[in-house]
Design a protein around this motif. Structure first.
Motif, PDB file in Angstrom:
ATOM      1  N   VAL A 257       1.209  -1.296  -0.116  1.00  0.00           N
ATOM      2  CA  VAL A 257      -0.167   0.559   0.059  1.00  0.00           C
ATOM      3  C   VAL A 257       0.951   1.112   0.111  1.00  0.00           C
ATOM      4  O   VAL A 257       1.950   1.256   0.487  1.00  0.00           O
ATOM      5  N   ALA A 258       0.265   2.075  -0.797  1.00  0.00           N
ATOM      6  CA  ALA A 258       0.510   3.499  -0.282  1.00  0.00           C
ATOM      7  C   ALA A 258       0.507   4.459   0.814  1.00  0.00           C
ATOM      8  O   ALA A 258      -0.497   4.391   1.069  1.00  0.00           O
TER       9      ALA A 258
ATOM     10  N   GLU B  16      -0.005   8.046   2.888  1.00  0.00           N
ATOM     11  CA  GLU B  16      -0.361   9.473   2.214  1.00  0.00           C
ATOM     12  C   GLU B  16       0.469  10.027   3.838  1.00  0.00           C
ATOM     13  O   GLU B  16      -0.680  10.273   4.643  1.00  0.00           O
TER      14      GLU B  16
ATOM     15  N   ASN C 202      -9.689   3.493  -1.527  1.00  0.00           N
ATOM     16  CA  ASN C 202      -8.870   3.232  -1.808  1.00  0.00           C
ATOM     17  C   ASN C 202      -7.957   1.870  -1.786  1.00  0.00           C
ATOM     18  O   ASN C 202      -7.636   2.204  -0.157  1.00  0.00           O
TER      19      ASN C 202
ATOM     20  N   ARG D  23      -4.148   1.826  -0.693  1.00  0.00           N
ATOM     21  CA  ARG D  23      -3.910   3.053   0.226  1.00  0.00           C
ATOM     22  C   ARG D  23      -3.859   3.190   2.043  1.00  0.00           C
ATOM     23  O   ARG D  23      -4.709   2.417   2.251  1.00  0.00           O
TER      24      ARG D  23
ATOM     25  N   ARG E 218      -3.785   6.459   4.811  1.00  0.00           N
ATOM     26  CA  ARG E 218      -3.675   7.894   4.449  1.00  0.00           C
ATOM     27  C   ARG E 218      -3.236   8.203   5.938  1.00  0.00           C
ATOM     28  O   ARG E 218      -4.158   7.722   7.100  1.00  0.00           O
TER      29      ARG E 218
END
Length: 67
Positions: free
Chosen positions: A30-31, A33, A46, A49, A51
């Motif tokens: 996963v990214a 943010e 998403n 992702r 956050r």
């Protein structure tokens, strides 16, 4: 999610950089943010992702979750 970690309650109140590193270690798929107060963001889910909403002191303000 097949047993993969989906949330990190233990990171609430943690500094942003170590929190992001921990999430990336737990879930390299996963990214992450990092969003300071007032940052615009897309509210759509998403699954790739996580956050990190941080406060003015750079600490995680809400429990990070996948999505």
């Amino acid at each position: 999610m097949g047993g993969m970690k989906a949330w990190w309650p233990e990171l609430l109140g943690a500094p942003a950089t170590p929190a992001a590193m921990r999430i990336s270690k737990d879930r390299p798929d996963v990214a992450v943010e990092v969003l300071p107060p007032g940052s615009p963001f897309d509210p759509r889910f998403n699954p790739k992702r996580v956050r990190l909403f941080i406060n003015d002191s750079g600490m995680v303000q809400y429990v990070p979750i996948v999505g």
